[in-house]
Scaffold this motif. Sequence first.
Motif, PDB file in Angstrom:
ATOM      1  N   GLY A  32       0.795  -1.214   0.000  1.00  0.00           N
ATOM      2  CA  GLY A  32       0.000   0.000   0.000  1.00  0.00           C
ATOM      3  C   GLY A  32       0.832   1.271   0.000  1.00  0.00           C
ATOM      4  N   LEU A  33       0.199   2.347  -0.483  1.00  0.00           N
ATOM      5  CA  LEU A  33       0.790   3.686  -0.472  1.00  0.00           C
ATOM      6  C   LEU A  33      -0.180   4.606   0.261  1.00  0.00           C
ATOM      7  CD1 LEU A  33       1.879   3.871  -4.224  1.00  0.00           C
ATOM      8  CD2 LEU A  33       3.365   3.362  -2.277  1.00  0.00           C
ATOM      9  N   CYS A  34       0.267   5.235   1.334  1.00  0.00           N
ATOM     10  CA  CYS A  34      -0.598   6.107   2.140  1.00  0.00           C
ATOM     11  C   CYS A  34      -0.195   7.565   1.947  1.00  0.00           C
ATOM     12  CB  CYS A  34      -0.516   5.739   3.620  1.00  0.00           C
ATOM     13  SG  CYS A  34      -1.020   4.051   3.970  1.00  0.00           S
ATOM     14  N   VAL A  35      -1.198   8.431   1.853  1.00  0.00           N
ATOM     15  CA  VAL A  35      -0.934   9.840   1.547  1.00  0.00           C
ATOM     16  C   VAL A  35      -0.896  10.718   2.791  1.00  0.00           C
ATOM     17  CG1 VAL A  35      -1.995   9.590  -0.713  1.00  0.00           C
ATOM     18  CG2 VAL A  35      -3.384  10.390   1.192  1.00  0.00           C
ATOM     19  N   ALA A  40      -2.519   6.209   7.220  1.00  0.00           N
ATOM     20  CA  ALA A  40      -1.469   5.280   7.628  1.00  0.00           C
ATOM     21  C   ALA A  40      -1.886   4.473   8.856  1.00  0.00           C
ATOM     22  CB  ALA A  40      -0.180   6.048   7.925  1.00  0.00           C
ATOM     23  N   ILE A  41      -2.469   5.126   9.851  1.00  0.00           N
ATOM     24  CA  ILE A  41      -2.912   4.428  11.066  1.00  0.00           C
ATOM     25  C   ILE A  41      -3.919   3.350  10.711  1.00  0.00           C
ATOM     26  CG2 ILE A  41      -4.178   4.697  13.240  1.00  0.00           C
ATOM     27  CD1 ILE A  41      -2.945   7.531  13.410  1.00  0.00           C
ATOM     28  N   ASP A  42      -4.882   3.699   9.865  1.00  0.00           N
ATOM     29  CA  ASP A  42      -5.906   2.733   9.462  1.00  0.00           C
ATOM     30  C   ASP A  42      -5.299   1.554   8.709  1.00  0.00           C
ATOM     31  OD1 ASP A  42      -7.900   4.261  10.605  1.00  0.00           O
ATOM     32  OD2 ASP A  42      -8.414   5.291   8.732  1.00  0.00           O
ATOM     33  N   GLN A  43      -4.392   1.851   7.765  1.00  0.00           N
ATOM     34  CA  GLN A  43      -3.822   0.806   6.928  1.00  0.00           C
ATOM     35  C   GLN A  43      -2.861  -0.096   7.700  1.00  0.00           C
ATOM     36  OE1 GLN A  43      -4.629   0.044   3.557  1.00  0.00           O
ATOM     37  NE2 GLN A  43      -6.305   1.287   4.334  1.00  0.00           N
ATOM     38  N   ILE A  44      -2.111   0.474   8.624  1.00  0.00           N
ATOM     39  CA  ILE A  44      -1.199  -0.340   9.440  1.00  0.00           C
ATOM     40  C   ILE A  44      -1.995  -1.301  10.305  1.00  0.00           C
ATOM     41  CG2 ILE A  44       0.492  -0.296  11.317  1.00  0.00           C
ATOM     42  CD1 ILE A  44       1.477   2.387  10.132  1.00  0.00           C
ATOM     43  N   ARG A  45      -3.089  -0.802  10.880  1.00  0.00           N
ATOM     44  CA  ARG A  45      -3.938  -1.676  11.703  1.00  0.00           C
ATOM     45  C   ARG A  45      -4.588  -2.774  10.861  1.00  0.00           C
ATOM     46  NH1 ARG A  45      -5.674  -0.221  16.767  1.00  0.00           N
ATOM     47  NH2 ARG A  45      -4.842   1.705  17.623  1.00  0.00           N
ATOM     48  N   PHE A  64       5.693  10.631  13.855  1.00  0.00           N
ATOM     49  CA  PHE A  64       5.810  10.202  15.247  1.00  0.00           C
ATOM     50  C   PHE A  64       4.434  10.003  15.878  1.00  0.00           C
ATOM     51  CE2 PHE A  64       9.845  12.530  14.536  1.00  0.00           C
ATOM     52  CZ  PHE A  64      10.709  11.466  14.759  1.00  0.00           C
ATOM     53  N   GLU A  65       3.477  10.813  15.489  1.00  0.00           N
ATOM     54  CA  GLU A  65       2.108  10.658  16.002  1.00  0.00           C
ATOM     55  C   GLU A  65       1.462   9.387  15.474  1.00  0.00           C
ATOM     56  OE1 GLU A  65       0.768  15.322  16.702  1.00  0.00           O
ATOM     57  OE2 GLU A  65       0.548  14.425  14.721  1.00  0.00           O
ATOM     58  N   VAL A  66       1.824   9.017  14.248  1.00  0.00           N
ATOM     59  CA  VAL A  66       1.327   7.747  13.699  1.00  0.00           C
ATOM     60  C   VAL A  66       1.750   6.593  14.605  1.00  0.00           C
ATOM     61  CG1 VAL A  66       1.603   6.069  11.829  1.00  0.00           C
ATOM     62  CG2 VAL A  66       1.189   8.470  11.292  1.00  0.00           C
ATOM     63  N   LEU A  67       3.040   6.545  14.954  1.00  0.00           N
ATOM     64  CA  LEU A  67       3.539   5.464  15.805  1.00  0.00           C
ATOM     65  C   LEU A  67       2.897   5.508  17.186  1.00  0.00           C
ATOM     66  CD1 LEU A  67       7.358   5.365  14.972  1.00  0.00           C
ATOM     67  CD2 LEU A  67       5.523   3.939  14.076  1.00  0.00           C
ATOM     68  N   ARG A 155      -8.957  -0.089  21.146  1.00  0.00           N
ATOM     69  CA  ARG A 155      -8.872   1.300  21.582  1.00  0.00           C
ATOM     70  C   ARG A 155      -9.351   2.230  20.484  1.00  0.00           C
ATOM     71  NH1 ARG A 155      -2.744   1.310  23.694  1.00  0.00           N
ATOM     72  NH2 ARG A 155      -2.571  -0.040  21.872  1.00  0.00           N
ATOM     73  N   LEU A 156      -9.842   3.370  20.898  1.00  0.00           N
ATOM     74  CA  LEU A 156     -10.252   4.402  19.958  1.00  0.00           C
ATOM     75  C   LEU A 156      -9.141   5.449  19.921  1.00  0.00           C
ATOM     76  CD1 LEU A 156     -12.674   5.416  18.209  1.00  0.00           C
ATOM     77  CD2 LEU A 156     -13.363   6.770  20.176  1.00  0.00           C
TER      78      LEU A 156
END
Length: 260
Positions: A32-35, A40-45, A64-67, A155-156
Amino acid sequence: MKIKCLVIDDEETARRGLAVLLEDYEEVELIGLCVNGVEAIDQIRALKPDLIFLDVQMPGVNGFEVLASLPKPWPQVVFITAHDQFALKAFEVNAVDYLLKPFSDERFEQALQRAKAKIKAQGLENGAVKNLIDQTKASLKGTSSLVQNDGEQERLVIKVDGSIHLLELPDIRYVEAFDYYVKIHVADRFFLLRETMKKMEDRLPDSSFTRIHKSYIVNHAFVKALHKQENNEYEIELTDSSQLKVSRNFRAQLLERLGI
């Protein structure tokens, strides 16, 4: 088994460039390619990649917020950025490498080889742990066992005033509509989020949450009583003594899910 890889960068040229570089490595599968960071958070999960190439500076949610929004263990991370001032922080979160744009093909391959070595070592470690668990289960077969394979509590993930918050679903008492926002009530505070009630309803599991009114979504665990009013309307009383109206349109759904 191929290494599942995700590329995250808000610049199209950077995404396409990384995709082209990865085509030369048969052992890597670009999934995948995330913009942006939210995607990114959704796709990693959802996709659970082994490796991510992650841009540091992105609008809305940065790298850093993504992680910080993800449960550990994270995928192996190679940061990519045009600025070197984030290098120390990158290695504080155990990044595999830190690529400064523009980087050469040789520098990219070096980072990829480091990531592959980390993933291989992690696989061997995970395999050893799995074998130990399997052996323990076998030894306990036919007896009372405390070995469990429960997954992590859902978690939300929300972003409020530039900060990322991970809210445990069982802690959310109810969600309330507030103009163009929603209030997520947790314990003695609430989080104000720019979101619609419909999207919140879609994000919360039906097994634990029910829409009871155009303005309320309630957590079943906090429902203390259901009171009938003089006008044949109903109100819910929560364990914290909050009183919430129940709309006729949602009453049957509520009663069904509460088993009443």
